[in-house]
Design an enzyme around this catalytic site. Structure first.
Site, PDB file in Angstrom:
ATOM      1  N   CYS A  73       0.798  -0.978  -0.428  1.00  0.00           N
ATOM      2  CA  CYS A  73      -0.093   0.072   0.051  1.00  0.00           C
ATOM      3  C   CYS A  73       0.896   1.314   0.023  1.00  0.00           C
ATOM      4  CB  CYS A  73      -1.094  -0.299   1.176  1.00  0.00           C
ATOM      5  SG  CYS A  73      -2.037   1.345   0.956  1.00  0.00           S
ATOM      6  N   CYS A 183      -1.268   3.883  -6.833  1.00  0.00           N
ATOM      7  CA  CYS A 183      -2.144   3.174  -6.267  1.00  0.00           C
ATOM      8  C   CYS A 183      -2.246   1.386  -6.535  1.00  0.00           C
ATOM      9  CB  CYS A 183      -3.410   4.223  -5.526  1.00  0.00           C
ATOM     10  SG  CYS A 183      -4.487   2.600  -4.726  1.00  0.00           S
TER      11      CYS A 183
HETATM   12  N1  DGL Z   1      -3.797   0.303  -2.418  1.00  0.00           N
HETATM   13  C1  DGL Z   1      -3.525   2.177  -1.531  1.00  0.00           C
HETATM   14  C2  DGL Z   1      -2.553   1.967  -1.381  1.00  0.00           C
HETATM   15  O1  DGL Z   1      -1.385   1.420  -2.354  1.00  0.00           O
HETATM   16  C3  DGL Z   1      -5.045   2.129  -1.018  1.00  0.00           C
HETATM   17  C4  DGL Z   1      -4.965   3.505  -0.276  1.00  0.00           C
HETATM   18  C5  DGL Z   1      -6.817   3.566   0.386  1.00  0.00           C
HETATM   19  O2  DGL Z   1      -7.461   2.335   0.803  1.00  0.00           O
HETATM   20  O3  DGL Z   1      -6.435   4.843  -0.178  1.00  0.00           O
HETATM   21  O4  DGL Z   1      -2.437   3.428  -1.642  1.00  0.00           O
END
Ligand code: DGL
Length: 264
Positions: A73, A183
């Site tokens: 993440c 993301c």
């Molecule tokens: N997959 C997360 C990232 O890489 C998402 C973050 C979120 O929950 O907004 O930033």
């Protein structure tokens, strides 16, 4: 310790895109996935809340006996990686938007970085920008609301198309040559992004780089399973845990994952 699992964590399903790459490149390893879906999205929260939630998630995985943690993440990495490294006694591998490869191998046009508002606001991304913005034109494009759509299983169709065209509407899209997916959720809609640009752009993500870094770190600490010189390959499927029910969309993710693992 070498035969212990590797933990992979995200605010929800996004980290499954990293998990797929990890299974493909490290098939001998065992993985445990945790998605904090009850608290997603992280990207519009305050940094302190995300640090708190990330530590809680890491603790859950530590209890499962993991030998290393992949923070799959970008948002959690940008605010919590230092705290995690201080608090946990195992190797921690984080993620950042793949701006470096995008600029270094780019075609000279504008590079757009799509990420959550929190990732783009943080110090980590600001220093990346400082490093590369003299070399090429970079646009940071926060995408609030996109994680929510993807978490609910909306990966294609008119809703995603509308979201993307509205988000890109203020930019001179003719000058864009590269898009960085900052993301991990956005990888599920990579094809829709490419389609929006009539296949004229390159889309880059940091997943493979992250998994290669994981392999390097495991090897340097003597934790890489291959180092055991054991004929035992762990073919077991990853274990999945979520902080809220995810059955329907998890099936979609597993199908997506299988396709990625079996692709060349
Ligand atoms: N997959 C997360 C990232 O890489 C998402 C973050 C979120 O929950 O907004 O930033």
């Amino acid at each position: 310790m070498n035969s212990s699992p590797i933990g992979v964590f995200d605010s929800g399903i996004g980290g499954i895109t990293v998990l797929a790459k990890a299974i493909k490149l490290l098939p001998e390893e065992k993985f445990i996935y945790f998605g904090d879906s009850a608290n997603a999205p992280y990207g519009i929260k305050e940094a302190d809340s995300v640090i708190y939630l990330t530590l809680k998630a890491a603790d859950f995985l530590l209890q499962k006996g993991i030998k290393a943690l992949v923070v799959a993440c970008n948002t959690a990495t940008s605010v919590a990686i230092e705290t995690l490294r201080i608090s946990l006694g195992i190797p921690i591998i984080g993620m950042e938007p793949a701006l470096k490869p995008a600029v270094e191998t780019g075609r000279g046009g504008t590079v757009v970085v799509m990420a959550t508002p929190l990732t783009l606001k943080e110090k980590k991304f600001k220093s990346l920008m400082e490093m590369y913005s003299s070399k090429t034109n970079i646009i940071a494009l926060p995408c609030p609301g996109l994680v929510e759509l993807i978490e609910s299983g909306v990966w294609e169709g008119s809703q995603i198309k509308r979201y993307l065209s509205e988000r890109f509407s203020g930019l001179n899209t003719n000058e864009v040559t590269d898009i960085v997916l900052g993301c991990t959720h956005y990888i599920f809609i990579k094809d829709q992004i490419i389609e929006l640009f009539n296949s004229k752009i390159r889309v880059i993500d940091g997943n493979e780089g992250t998994v290669r870094q994981l392999r390097r770190v495991l090897a340097s600490k003597g934790l890489y399973k291959q180092d055991m010189q054991s004929p035992l390959f762990d073919q077991s499927l990853p274990e999945f845990y979520f902080s809220s029910s995810k059955d329907k969309v998890l099936n979609l993710c597993k199908q997506w994952m299988e396709k990625q693992i079996n692709s060349r």
